[in-house]
Scaffold this active site. Structure first.
Site, mmCIF file in Angstrom:
data_model
loop_
_atom_site.group_PDB
_atom_site.id
_atom_site.type_symbol
_atom_site.label_atom_id
_atom_site.label_comp_id
_atom_site.label_asym_id
_atom_site.label_seq_id
_atom_site.Cartn_x
_atom_site.Cartn_y
_atom_site.Cartn_z
ATOM 1 N N TYR A 57 -6.334 -29.978 35.646
ATOM 2 C CA TYR A 57 -5.804 -29.360 36.873
ATOM 3 C C TYR A 57 -6.130 -30.192 38.113
ATOM 4 O O TYR A 57 -5.357 -30.203 39.069
ATOM 5 C CB TYR A 57 -6.279 -27.901 36.983
ATOM 6 C CG TYR A 57 -5.614 -27.071 35.910
ATOM 7 C CD1 TYR A 57 -4.265 -26.750 36.014
ATOM 8 C CD2 TYR A 57 -6.291 -26.695 34.758
ATOM 9 C CE1 TYR A 57 -3.617 -26.051 35.005
ATOM 10 C CE2 TYR A 57 -5.656 -25.998 33.740
ATOM 11 C CZ TYR A 57 -4.319 -25.680 33.871
ATOM 12 O OH TYR A 57 -3.668 -25.007 32.872
ATOM 13 N N ASN A 93 4.458 -18.690 38.264
ATOM 14 C CA ASN A 93 4.148 -20.071 38.630
ATOM 15 C C ASN A 93 2.837 -20.159 39.393
ATOM 16 O O ASN A 93 2.554 -19.329 40.249
ATOM 17 C CB ASN A 93 5.283 -20.668 39.473
ATOM 18 C CG ASN A 93 6.581 -20.714 38.693
ATOM 19 O OD1 ASN A 93 6.557 -20.637 37.465
ATOM 20 N ND2 ASN A 93 7.689 -20.830 39.381
ATOM 21 N N HIS A 110 0.000 -15.206 37.197
ATOM 22 C CA HIS A 110 -0.723 -16.211 36.389
ATOM 23 C C HIS A 110 -1.639 -17.078 37.261
ATOM 24 O O HIS A 110 -2.059 -18.145 36.832
ATOM 25 C CB HIS A 110 0.262 -17.103 35.614
ATOM 26 C CG HIS A 110 0.962 -16.387 34.489
ATOM 27 N ND1 HIS A 110 2.020 -16.941 33.793
ATOM 28 C CD2 HIS A 110 0.761 -15.159 33.933
ATOM 29 C CE1 HIS A 110 2.440 -16.085 32.870
ATOM 30 N NE2 HIS A 110 1.690 -14.996 32.942
HETATM 31 C C1 BJW Z 1 15.851 -23.502 34.662
HETATM 32 C C2 BJW Z 1 15.963 -24.689 35.378
HETATM 33 C C3 BJW Z 1 16.727 -24.632 36.551
HETATM 34 C C4 BJW Z 1 14.714 -25.098 33.671
HETATM 35 N N1 BJW Z 1 17.311 -23.486 36.909
HETATM 36 N N2 BJW Z 1 16.436 -22.382 35.040
HETATM 37 C C5 BJW Z 1 2.784 -10.335 21.762
HETATM 38 C C6 BJW Z 1 2.954 -9.372 22.721
HETATM 39 C C7 BJW Z 1 2.232 -9.418 23.898
HETATM 40 C C8 BJW Z 1 1.346 -10.458 24.142
HETATM 41 C C9 BJW Z 1 1.176 -11.403 23.186
HETATM 42 C C10 BJW Z 1 1.858 -11.335 21.995
HETATM 43 N N3 BJW Z 1 1.452 -12.375 21.258
HETATM 44 C C11 BJW Z 1 0.559 -13.084 21.947
HETATM 45 C C12 BJW Z 1 0.363 -12.508 23.136
HETATM 46 C C13 BJW Z 1 -0.505 -12.977 24.202
HETATM 47 C C14 BJW Z 1 -0.054 -14.149 25.004
HETATM 48 C C15 BJW Z 1 1.402 -14.545 24.745
HETATM 49 O O1 BJW Z 1 2.329 -14.094 25.372
HETATM 50 N N4 BJW Z 1 1.637 -15.450 23.824
HETATM 51 C C16 BJW Z 1 3.012 -15.857 23.512
HETATM 52 C C17 BJW Z 1 3.108 -17.377 23.559
HETATM 53 C C18 BJW Z 1 3.414 -15.237 22.230
HETATM 54 N N5 BJW Z 1 -0.196 -13.771 26.390
HETATM 55 C C19 BJW Z 1 -1.369 -13.844 27.023
HETATM 56 O O2 BJW Z 1 -2.388 -14.255 26.470
HETATM 57 C C20 BJW Z 1 -1.398 -13.350 28.444
HETATM 58 N N6 BJW Z 1 -2.425 -12.410 28.585
HETATM 59 C C21 BJW Z 1 -2.426 -11.250 27.922
HETATM 60 O O3 BJW Z 1 -1.528 -10.903 27.178
HETATM 61 O O4 BJW Z 1 -3.526 -10.525 28.193
HETATM 62 C C22 BJW Z 1 -3.831 -9.374 27.408
HETATM 63 C C23 BJW Z 1 -5.241 -9.094 27.786
HETATM 64 C C24 BJW Z 1 -5.514 -7.950 28.462
HETATM 65 C C25 BJW Z 1 -6.818 -7.690 28.819
HETATM 66 C C26 BJW Z 1 -7.824 -8.607 28.493
HETATM 67 C C27 BJW Z 1 -7.520 -9.777 27.850
HETATM 68 C C28 BJW Z 1 -6.210 -10.027 27.503
HETATM 69 C C29 BJW Z 1 -1.710 -14.491 29.383
HETATM 70 C C30 BJW Z 1 -0.589 -15.451 29.507
HETATM 71 C C31 BJW Z 1 -0.985 -16.626 30.368
HETATM 72 C C32 BJW Z 1 0.100 -17.683 30.439
HETATM 73 N N7 BJW Z 1 -0.427 -18.837 31.047
HETATM 74 C C33 BJW Z 1 0.452 -20.013 31.177
HETATM 75 C C34 BJW Z 1 -0.366 -21.271 31.418
HETATM 76 C C35 BJW Z 1 -0.902 -21.444 32.770
HETATM 77 C C36 BJW Z 1 -1.406 -22.841 32.914
HETATM 78 C C37 BJW Z 1 -0.592 -23.645 33.893
HETATM 79 O O5 BJW Z 1 0.194 -23.060 34.651
HETATM 80 O O6 BJW Z 1 -0.778 -24.851 33.891
HETATM 81 O O7 BJW Z 1 1.428 -19.757 32.186
HETATM 82 S S1 BJW Z 1 1.397 -20.362 29.725
HETATM 83 C C38 BJW Z 1 2.785 -20.983 30.602
HETATM 84 O O8 BJW Z 1 3.913 -20.168 30.175
HETATM 85 C C39 BJW Z 1 2.532 -20.680 32.095
HETATM 86 C C40 BJW Z 1 3.830 -20.031 32.491
HETATM 87 O O9 BJW Z 1 3.644 -19.209 33.608
HETATM 88 C C41 BJW Z 1 4.248 -19.281 31.247
HETATM 89 C C42 BJW Z 1 5.726 -18.960 31.189
HETATM 90 O O10 BJW Z 1 6.491 -20.130 31.119
HETATM 91 P P1 BJW Z 1 7.881 -20.213 31.891
HETATM 92 O O11 BJW Z 1 7.647 -20.118 33.325
HETATM 93 O O12 BJW Z 1 8.829 -19.255 31.288
HETATM 94 O O13 BJW Z 1 8.309 -21.738 31.579
HETATM 95 P P2 BJW Z 1 9.131 -22.331 30.339
HETATM 96 O O14 BJW Z 1 8.924 -23.787 30.347
HETATM 97 O O15 BJW Z 1 8.803 -21.623 29.078
HETATM 98 O O16 BJW Z 1 10.637 -21.967 30.656
HETATM 99 C C43 BJW Z 1 11.335 -22.536 31.746
HETATM 100 C C44 BJW Z 1 12.739 -21.962 31.750
HETATM 101 O O17 BJW Z 1 13.395 -22.425 32.903
HETATM 102 C C45 BJW Z 1 13.575 -22.385 30.549
HETATM 103 O O18 BJW Z 1 14.185 -21.223 29.993
HETATM 104 C C46 BJW Z 1 14.629 -23.319 31.150
HETATM 105 O O19 BJW Z 1 15.894 -23.228 30.494
HETATM 106 C C47 BJW Z 1 14.723 -22.819 32.558
HETATM 107 N N8 BJW Z 1 15.117 -23.813 33.556
HETATM 108 N N9 BJW Z 1 15.325 -25.697 34.719
HETATM 109 C C48 BJW Z 1 17.199 -22.414 36.126
HETATM 110 N N10 BJW Z 1 16.938 -25.759 37.314
#
Ligand code: BJW
Length: 236
Positions: A57, A93, A110
């Site tokens: 980071y 973001n 996040h």
């Molecule tokens: C365009 C474009 C243009 C491109 N115009 N569009 C099942 C159910 C519920 C939860 C879970 C589950 N299984 C597992 C979980 C837990 C887990 C999870 O979801 N895992 C999945 C992978 C399955 N979730 C968690 O752990 C979360 N916490 C949680 O559930 O807590 C429960 C809890 C409660 C109490 C105590 C303890 C726990 C936490 C999630 C944290 C996510 N963190 C990140 C990393 C941050 C680091 C960093 O930023 O560097 O956040 S992961 C990463 O993904 C980041 C993002 O915010 C997040 C989402 O990604 P995003 O923004 O969607 O990006 P992309 O790349 O995936 O997509 C981009 C899109 O844009 C694409 O579709 C393109 O087509 C489009 N695009 N150009 C328009 N010009």
């Protein structure tokens, strides 16, 4: 558009910042194709090797500091200034482009790359500089307890009480640039829909959440969102 809206919620993801030059996560040249998520974005990785995560980071901060908002961020500002509704922005973001564009009511579920949290006392402070595991908390003096205020996999999200309220009361939910694979954010559309909101998705392509939206607008958000906002304001 068929009706006037009173409570609008935007959910944004990395795609809205792509045209500002910031990488998304899951595209071919995205962050997760260059770095293992298990090494840099899980709470276990941070406990195992905090300096490796800090370094990741630290290197990203200057790029995020230099990035500028694009027409998609600015379109939200225009809507907030001209459309008579409560308009909130729930963003996944960690960049600050919504704020740089002048967006109001922004919720960083996040976290933010320019914030550090002390795991001992919960104090949050801002910095665009470098942080290491040697640093001491300015509030409580604890050593080796500072973590980027970024929500890693396995951690709970931020501001969720307010966000839950917003999702349950909005009449228009607009998702922009998110792949809809990370929960709980991926489930927000379902909540908004269950409580009666119209749901729109702006993306370059079909997402796994596709069927949950009433309308899909494909293309770069920097073009499609300003067009959409213009239309909303013309119909107002
Ligand atoms: C365009 C474009 C243009 C491109 N115009 N569009 C099942 C159910 C519920 C939860 C879970 C589950 N299984 C597992 C979980 C837990 C887990 C999870 O979801 N895992 C999945 C992978 C399955 N979730 C968690 O752990 C979360 N916490 C949680 O559930 O807590 C429960 C809890 C409660 C109490 C105590 C303890 C726990 C936490 C999630 C944290 C996510 N963190 C990140 C990393 C941050 C680091 C960093 O930023 O560097 O956040 S992961 C990463 O993904 C980041 C993002 O915010 C997040 C989402 O990604 P995003 O923004 O969607 O990006 P992309 O790349 O995936 O997509 C981009 C899109 O844009 C694409 O579709 C393109 O087509 C489009 N695009 N150009 C328009 N010009």
């Amino acid at each position: 558009m068929t009706r006037k809206y009173k409570n609008i919620v935007f959910l944004t993801g990395a795609g809205i910042s792509a045209e500002s030059g910031l990488s998304t996560f899951r595209s071919e040249d995205g962050l997760w194709n260059k770095h293992r998520v298990e090494d840099v974005a899980t709470i276990e990785a941070f406990y195992r090797n905090p300096d490796y995560v800090h370094e990741f980071y630290n290197e990203m901060r200057p790029e995020f500091l230099a990035a500028q908002p694009n027409p998609a961020h600015k379109a939200i500002t225009t809507l907030q200034q001209k459309y008579p509704a409560k308009i909130s922005v729930v963003t996944q973001n960690v960049d600050t482009l919504h704020e740089k564009a002048g967006n109001q009511n922004v919720y960083h579920i996040h976290g933010q790359i320019n914030q550090i949290v002390c795991l001992n006392c919960g104090h949050v402070f801002e910095t665009w500089g470098e942080v290491s595991s040697e640093d001491v908390c300015e509030q409580c003096g604890a050593h080796a307890m500072l973590k980027p205020n970024i929500v890693f996999f396995g951690e709970g999200l931020l501001c969720m009480d307010e966000v839950d309220r917003l999702l349950q009361t909005c009449d228009l939910f607009i998702s922009v640039g998110t792949s809809g694979v990370v929960y709980p954010a991926a489930g927000f559309v379902q909540i908004a829909k269950m409580f009666g909101a119209d749901t729109y998705e702006f993306n370059m392509e079909k997402t796994s959440n596709n069927r949950l939206f009433d309308e899909h607008i494909y293309g770069p958000a920097g073009t499609t969102l300003p067009e959409f906002v213009k239309k909303m304001l013309e119909e107002e």
